[in-house]
Motif scaffolding. Structure first.
Motif, PDB file in Angstrom:
ATOM      1  N   ARG A  40     -14.945  87.870  -1.077  1.00 28.94           N
ATOM      2  CA  ARG A  40     -15.099  87.052   0.126  1.00 28.94           C
ATOM      3  C   ARG A  40     -13.716  86.573   0.529  1.00 28.94           C
ATOM      4  O   ARG A  40     -12.803  86.504  -0.294  1.00 28.94           O
ATOM      5  N   LEU A  41     -13.565  86.217   1.792  1.00 29.65           N
ATOM      6  CA  LEU A  41     -12.274  85.771   2.297  1.00 29.65           C
ATOM      7  C   LEU A  41     -11.753  84.574   1.505  1.00 29.65           C
ATOM      8  O   LEU A  41     -10.569  84.512   1.166  1.00 29.65           O
ATOM      9  N   GLU A  42     -12.637  83.645   1.167  1.00 25.08           N
ATOM     10  CA  GLU A  42     -12.230  82.466   0.398  1.00 25.08           C
ATOM     11  C   GLU A  42     -11.686  82.869  -0.966  1.00 25.08           C
ATOM     12  O   GLU A  42     -10.695  82.318  -1.441  1.00 25.08           O
ATOM     13  N   THR A  43     -12.331  83.835  -1.589  1.00 17.79           N
ATOM     14  CA  THR A  43     -11.888  84.319  -2.899  1.00 17.79           C
ATOM     15  C   THR A  43     -10.562  85.050  -2.775  1.00 17.79           C
ATOM     16  O   THR A  43      -9.672  84.875  -3.608  1.00 17.79           O
ATOM     17  N   LEU A  44     -10.418  85.846  -1.726  1.00 21.00           N
ATOM     18  CA  LEU A  44      -9.164  86.562  -1.509  1.00 21.00           C
ATOM     19  C   LEU A  44      -8.010  85.578  -1.326  1.00 21.00           C
ATOM     20  O   LEU A  44      -6.928  85.763  -1.874  1.00 21.00           O
ATOM     21  N   MET A  45      -8.260  84.505  -0.598  1.00 17.69           N
ATOM     22  CA  MET A  45      -7.234  83.488  -0.401  1.00 17.69           C
ATOM     23  C   MET A  45      -6.899  82.789  -1.712  1.00 17.69           C
ATOM     24  O   MET A  45      -5.735  82.495  -1.991  1.00 17.69           O
ATOM     25  N   GLU A  46      -7.907  82.554  -2.548  1.00 19.77           N
ATOM     26  CA  GLU A  46      -7.680  81.930  -3.855  1.00 19.77           C
ATOM     27  C   GLU A  46      -6.863  82.861  -4.765  1.00 19.77           C
ATOM     28  O   GLU A  46      -5.949  82.415  -5.469  1.00 19.77           O
ATOM     29  N   ILE A  47      -7.163  84.155  -4.715  1.00 25.03           N
ATOM     30  CA  ILE A  47      -6.408  85.132  -5.502  1.00 25.03           C
ATOM     31  C   ILE A  47      -4.949  85.123  -5.072  1.00 25.03           C
ATOM     32  O   ILE A  47      -4.044  85.104  -5.906  1.00 25.03           O
ATOM     33  N   ALA A  48      -4.710  85.111  -3.761  1.00 23.94           N
ATOM     34  CA  ALA A  48      -3.342  85.093  -3.245  1.00 23.94           C
ATOM     35  C   ALA A  48      -2.608  83.843  -3.717  1.00 23.94           C
ATOM     36  O   ALA A  48      -1.441  83.907  -4.119  1.00 23.94           O
ATOM     37  N   GLU A  49      -3.292  82.711  -3.710  1.00 22.49           N
ATOM     38  CA  GLU A  49      -2.674  81.463  -4.166  1.00 22.49           C
ATOM     39  C   GLU A  49      -2.323  81.538  -5.655  1.00 22.49           C
ATOM     40  O   GLU A  49      -1.228  81.167  -6.062  1.00 22.49           O
ATOM     41  N   ILE A  50      -3.241  82.047  -6.456  1.00 23.12           N
ATOM     42  CA  ILE A  50      -3.011  82.177  -7.899  1.00 23.12           C
ATOM     43  C   ILE A  50      -1.839  83.111  -8.174  1.00 23.12           C
ATOM     44  O   ILE A  50      -1.006  82.842  -9.041  1.00 23.12           O
ATOM     45  N   LEU A  51      -1.753  84.205  -7.406  1.00 22.85           N
ATOM     46  CA  LEU A  51      -0.689  85.196  -7.610  1.00 22.85           C
ATOM     47  C   LEU A  51       0.600  84.815  -6.896  1.00 22.85           C
ATOM     48  O   LEU A  51       1.593  85.535  -6.985  1.00 22.85           O
ATOM     49  N   ASP A  52       0.577  83.706  -6.182  1.00 15.46           N
ATOM     50  CA  ASP A  52       1.750  83.192  -5.461  1.00 15.46           C
ATOM     51  C   ASP A  52       2.299  84.207  -4.464  1.00 15.46           C
ATOM     52  O   ASP A  52       3.495  84.511  -4.452  1.00 15.46           O
ATOM     53  N   ILE A  53       1.382  84.756  -3.656  1.00 19.30           N
ATOM     54  CA  ILE A  53       1.779  85.678  -2.591  1.00 19.30           C
ATOM     55  C   ILE A  53       1.009  85.331  -1.329  1.00 19.30           C
ATOM     56  O   ILE A  53       0.012  84.603  -1.372  1.00 19.30           O
ATOM     57  N   ASP A  54       1.462  85.870  -0.197  1.00 23.71           N
ATOM     58  CA  ASP A  54       0.760  85.694   1.066  1.00 23.71           C
ATOM     59  C   ASP A  54      -0.496  86.555   1.038  1.00 23.71           C
ATOM     60  O   ASP A  54      -0.458  87.703   0.580  1.00 23.71           O
ATOM     61  N   VAL A  55      -1.589  86.026   1.533  1.00 21.49           N
ATOM     62  CA  VAL A  55      -2.853  86.764   1.526  1.00 21.49           C
ATOM     63  C   VAL A  55      -2.716  88.091   2.271  1.00 21.49           C
ATOM     64  O   VAL A  55      -3.381  89.068   1.926  1.00 21.49           O
ATOM     65  N   LYS A  56      -1.833  88.164   3.242  1.00 19.47           N
ATOM     66  CA  LYS A  56      -1.621  89.406   3.994  1.00 19.47           C
ATOM     67  C   LYS A  56      -1.137  90.530   3.087  1.00 19.47           C
ATOM     68  O   LYS A  56      -1.371  91.701   3.380  1.00 19.47           O
ATOM     69  N   GLU A  57      -0.452  90.175   2.005  1.00 17.02           N
ATOM     70  CA  GLU A  57       0.046  91.191   1.077  1.00 17.02           C
ATOM     71  C   GLU A  57      -1.082  91.848   0.279  1.00 17.02           C
ATOM     72  O   GLU A  57      -0.874  92.898  -0.335  1.00 17.02           O
ATOM     73  N   LEU A  58      -2.251  91.240   0.281  1.00 15.89           N
ATOM     74  CA  LEU A  58      -3.392  91.795  -0.451  1.00 15.89           C
ATOM     75  C   LEU A  58      -4.245  92.712   0.417  1.00 15.89           C
ATOM     76  O   LEU A  58      -5.180  93.320  -0.067  1.00 15.89           O
ATOM     77  N   ILE A  59      -3.906  92.788   1.694  1.00 10.07           N
ATOM     78  CA  ILE A  59      -4.739  93.539   2.630  1.00 10.07           C
ATOM     79  C   ILE A  59      -3.938  94.692   3.208  1.00 10.07           C
ATOM     80  O   ILE A  59      -2.805  94.525   3.640  1.00 10.07           O
ATOM     81  N   ILE A  60      -4.544  95.868   3.211  1.00 10.71           N
ATOM     82  CA  ILE A  60      -3.933  97.038   3.829  1.00 10.71           C
ATOM     83  C   ILE A  60      -4.789  97.397   5.046  1.00 10.71           C
ATOM     84  O   ILE A  60      -5.993  97.584   4.918  1.00 10.71           O
ATOM     85  N   SER A  61      -4.152  97.496   6.172  1.00  6.08           N
ATOM     86  CA  SER A  61      -4.873  97.847   7.388  1.00  6.08           C
ATOM     87  C   SER A  61      -5.239  99.331   7.369  1.00  6.08           C
ATOM     88  O   SER A  61      -4.448 100.166   6.963  1.00  6.08           O
ATOM     89  N   ASN A  62      -6.449  99.631   7.805  1.00  2.88           N
ATOM     90  CA  ASN A  62      -6.873 101.021   7.932  1.00  2.88           C
ATOM     91  C   ASN A  62      -6.485 101.594   9.289  1.00  2.88           C
ATOM     92  O   ASN A  62      -6.660 102.780   9.535  1.00  2.88           O
ATOM     93  N   LYS A  63      -5.993 100.746  10.179  1.00  2.00           N
ATOM     94  CA  LYS A  63      -5.597 101.208  11.507  1.00  2.00           C
ATOM     95  C   LYS A  63      -4.218 101.845  11.442  1.00  2.00           C
ATOM     96  O   LYS A  63      -3.351 101.401  10.703  1.00  2.00           O
ATOM     97  N   GLU A  64      -4.039 102.887  12.236  1.00  2.00           N
ATOM     98  CA  GLU A  64      -2.722 103.507  12.305  1.00  2.00           C
ATOM     99  C   GLU A  64      -1.844 102.690  13.232  1.00  2.00           C
ATOM    100  O   GLU A  64      -2.307 102.158  14.231  1.00  2.00           O
ATOM    101  N   LYS A  65      -0.586 102.604  12.892  1.00  2.00           N
ATOM    102  CA  LYS A  65       0.341 101.821  13.709  1.00  2.00           C
ATOM    103  C   LYS A  65       0.877 102.655  14.846  1.00  2.00           C
ATOM    104  O   LYS A  65       0.976 103.806  14.809  1.00  2.00           O
TER     105      LYS A  65
END
Length: 65
Positions: A40-65
Motif C-alpha cells: 500500500r502507498l502508506e507502507t511504501l512511504m514507511e519503507i522509504a523512511e526506514i531505508l532513508d530514501i525518497d519514496v520516488k526511488e522505490l518506484i519505476i515508471s512503466n511509461k516510456e519517456k
C-alpha cells in the motif's frame, strides 16, 4: 514495479531486518521485494523512511519517456 529488492541489496540490508522494522512478516516483505504483491502507498512511504530514501526511488515508471 518497485525497487525494494534492489535498494535493500545496495544498502546491504536483509529482508528480515526490514520486516522487523515494518512489523510485517518476512513472507510479506519478500512478496514486495519479488513484486508478487505491491505494498500500500502508506507502507511504501514507511519503507522509504526506514531505508532513508525518497519514496520516488522505490518506484519505476512503466511509461516510456
Amino acid at each position: 514495479m518497485n525497487r525494494i529488492k534492489e535498494v535493500l541489496e545496495q544498502k546491504g540490508i536483509k529482508q528480515t531486518w526490514l520486516a522487523e522494522k515494518l512489523g510485517k512478516s518476512y513472507n510479506m516483505v519478500n512478496a514486495y521485494a519479488q513484486n508478487r504483491q505491491q505494498p500500500r502507498l502508506e507502507t511504501l512511504m514507511e519503507i522509504a523512511e526506514i531505508l532513508d530514501i525518497d519514496v520516488k526511488e522505490l518506484i519505476i515508471s512503466n511509461k516510456e519517456k
